[in-house]
Design an enzyme around this catalytic site. Structure first.
Site, PDB file in Angstrom:
ATOM      1  N   GLY A  68     -44.346 -58.328 -79.210  1.00  8.41           N
ATOM      2  CA  GLY A  68     -42.970 -57.664 -78.723  1.00  8.41           C
ATOM      3  C   GLY A  68     -44.126 -57.343 -76.758  1.00  8.41           C
ATOM      4  CB  ALA A  85     -47.055 -48.363 -89.392  1.00  6.33           C
ATOM      5  CG  ASN A 119     -40.786 -59.667 -79.767  1.00  7.95           C
ATOM      6  OD1 ASN A 119     -40.517 -58.467 -79.656  1.00  7.95           O
ATOM      7  ND2 ASN A 119     -39.074 -60.427 -80.657  1.00  7.95           N
ATOM      8  CG  ASN A 137     -38.441 -55.822 -82.051  1.00  7.90           C
ATOM      9  OD1 ASN A 137     -37.696 -55.737 -82.765  1.00  7.90           O
ATOM     10  ND2 ASN A 137     -39.644 -55.137 -82.054  1.00  7.90           N
ATOM     11  CB  CYS A 167     -39.764 -52.258 -84.300  1.00  7.43           C
ATOM     12  SG  CYS A 167     -41.107 -51.955 -84.494  1.00  7.43           S
ATOM     13  N   GLY A 183     -39.785 -64.359 -93.045  1.00  5.80           N
ATOM     14  CA  GLY A 183     -39.700 -63.693 -94.187  1.00  5.80           C
ATOM     15  C   GLY A 183     -40.864 -64.110 -95.248  1.00  5.80           C
ATOM     16  N   GLY A 184     -42.211 -63.870 -95.200  1.00  5.90           N
ATOM     17  CA  GLY A 184     -43.284 -64.829 -96.257  1.00  5.90           C
ATOM     18  C   GLY A 184     -43.145 -66.283 -96.504  1.00  5.90           C
ATOM     19  N   GLY A 218     -45.399 -65.807 -90.401  1.00  4.67           N
ATOM     20  CA  GLY A 218     -45.592 -64.328 -89.984  1.00  4.67           C
ATOM     21  C   GLY A 218     -46.431 -63.944 -90.911  1.00  4.67           C
TER      22      GLY A 218
END
Lengths: 303, 266
Positions: free
Chosen positions: A45, A69, A98, A126, A129, A242-243, A264
């Site tokens: 980002g 985080a 991004n 984005n 987040c 996603g995974g 990712g």
């Protein structure tokens, strides 16, 4: 065999890209991956001015995945354009930047600035987040807000825009429709799922931010389901993530309705994952006599 | 250039309670070359649910074979699995990571090496490169802080460094207290400091070095994900704006783990 896919009139040589925040600006993985073999590189980002991000600890491993985080730490758009973009422009791959912000104006400033850069093929916005408390979360969770923001960005953007959706909502299809209504060229999903980890021996939160975004193979079934629901709800292309760890994982997202996929968290498990996914999709297509990878998009049938 | 390779476990042995030593062998001609003291490896667990590499510092690179020796505490599922892996089994390793110590800073100087707990192992390679026949330092004084007299690597340090001082938390051997207590008690003289250990110790070393105006290098630890500078998980606050991040955060895995003490805000 054809492996190219198209998003908003832009051809990707294959459907595999990187998920924002897991691949730096590409240079960090250049020792491991020939970036020219990827459909696109999606950058970390980028905001209008440098962002500090959150205090540490920022990351924690959980069963089958991780929490993060980071808080969108980044050096700001000017440093990105001067230092990171020239490297990406040389890589013979598509460049998707991004974009993050706290307010509409911050998003618009970055979108406007990147509009001057020919090396940028697309923008991913984005709006989702979970680790940035001011602004971004509301944009991504409220359909009316999301539609309004998408429309404002669409009016000034010079490149196609991909709205990245959060899974932390009751009905993700509503958000997909809002993005489409606002003029989004594509949507990407899912961003991380808000989670928490507690160190029971020390009776403390593991992350300084207390909550973090869950990613990795443990979220894949949720992501596949959401891609499927969005594919039923909108006509614009979907980038699914996603995974994803293998060609079969990627094909699962394509069958659910994604036009492209992003790798990712699994880059952290094996820096070569993106190339393995590219090779894995090819192997799958050979095995299943698929002549055109686009034939897989949304091709799932009932059990 | 960083890479991922399969390495063979030559042997693993327990050195103390919860402390293990594993010797890793790279396939011929495909290792990480000569590593610097302070650099580290990312060891991937075989457990399919434990996905992130475990950052473990180089303790020693055996000069004859190039084998990499790591000494670690079994803190969770990844390190426990590693310690239990049999000899001859394979492990996936990411390396060589981090900046390591700039050995030229220590040339001709009296070097104080401070290691606390699981911060002791990385000091051994530094001692080996600075002391002895080919060493470039004038003198190496190693000060090792243990919880108790359940020592590990003590004999190796005695063979390597010119002098070894000990501190224990429980007072069962050496100075009762911290490595800095041992330094003060001994009154030893030195020109430069290198330290690795828990954060309270490193804060103490930073203050100690600043009060005396001595150049000091700290090897920091932080929760890490990628190990290669991409995820920005493992940052450390810096006094000046970091050139890469453009904020006061440097990546422990890339700009570090070794930092000049006066440049970090810990």
């Amino acid at each position: 065999m054809n492996f190219a896919v198209e998003i908003a009139g832009i051809e990707l040589k294959n459907p595999v890209m990187t998920a924002s925040g897991t691949f730096g600006s590409g240079q960090e993985y250049a020792d491991f991956v020939d970036l020219g073999r990827l459909g696109a590189v999606v950058t970390k980002g980028v905001s209008d001015i440098p962002w500090e991000g959150n205090p540490t600890p920022r990351v924690a491993e959980v069963y089958g995945g991780m929490l993060n985080a980071i808080g969108l730490q980044n050096p700001g758009v000017e440093t990105f354009v001067r230092r990171d973009l020239p490297f990406l422009a040389r890589q013979n791959t598509r460049v998707i930047v991004n974009v993050c912000g706290h307010t509409e104006e911050e998003y618009l400033r970055v979108v406007e600035r990147l509009g001057q850069e020919k090396a940028v093929d697309m923008l991913e916005i984005n709006v989702s987040c979970p680790n940035v408390t001011r602004g971004a979360l509301q944009f991504g969770q409220d359909p009316a807000c999301l539609e309004a923001l998408t429309a404002r960005i669409r009016r000034i953007a010079r490149q196609p825009i991909i709205m990245k959706l959060t899974p932390n909502v009751t009905s993700i299809a509503d958000l997909a429709r809002a993005a489409e209504a606002g003029g989004a060229d594509a949507i990407s999903l899912i961003n991380t799922i808000t989670g928490m980890k507690i160190d029971v021996e020390r009776q403390r939160f593991v992350l300084a931010n207390r909550t973090g975004g869950l990613s990795g193979p443990c979220i894949k079934p949720v992501a596949v389901r959401m891609v499927y629901q969005c594919a039923k709800a909108v006509r614009i292309p979907i980038i699914g993530m996603g995974g994803i760890a293998s060609g079969e994982d990627a094909v699962e997202f394509l069958l659910a309705g994604a036009t492209a996929v992003a790798v990712g968290m699994m880059n952290f498990h094996d820096p070569h994952t993106t190339e393995h996914v590219v090779d894995g999709i090819r192997d799958y297509c050979r095995r299943h006599h698929v002549e055109d990878v686009r034939d897989l998009i949304g091709a799932v049938r009932d059990a | 250039m960083k890479k991922v390779i399969l390495m063979t476990i030559r042997r693993t042995e327990q050195l103390a309670d919860g402390i293990y030593r594993t010797v890793l062998h790279a396939p011929d001609g495909d290792g990480f070359g000569t590593m610097l003291p302070g650099q580290f490896l990312g060891i991937y667990p075989n457990d399919p649910a434990a996905l992130l590499p475990r950052p473990i510092s180089l303790c020693r690179q055996e000069p004859e074979t190039g084998d990499l020796v790591i000494v670690y505490r079994t803190a969770g599922r990844g390190t426990q699995e590693l310690a239990a892996q049999p000899a001859s089994s394979m492990v996936r390793v990411l390396g060589a990571l981090g900046n390591g110590y700039d050995l030229s800073r220590f040339r001709g100087k009296r070097v104080l090496l401070l290691g606390g707990g699981i911060g002791i192992p990385p000091m051994l390679e530094l001692a080996a490169r600075l002391a002895g026949e080919n060493g470039t330092a004038k003198q190496v004084i190693a000060v090792l802080g243990y919880r108790s007299s359940d020592f590990f690597l003590l004999e190796e340090f005695r063979k390597t460094a010119g002098r070894v001082l000990i501190a224990t938390d429980d007072g069962s051997a050496g100075t009762h207290g911290t490595v800095l207590d041992a330094v003060r008690e001994d009154g030893t003289e030195f020109d430069i400091v290198a330290a690795c250990g828990p954060m309270p110790m490193l804060r103490g070393v930073k203050k100690f070095a600043e009060e005396r105006g001595t150049e000091a290098y700290l090897s920091l630890e932080e929760r890490m994900a990628c190990g290669v500078g991409a995820c920005l998980g493992c940052v450390c606050r810096t006094v000046h704006r970091d050139d890469h991040s453009k904020v006061n955060n440097a990546r422990v895995c890339t700009e570090g783990p070794v930092f000049l003490a006066s440049e970090v805000d810990i």
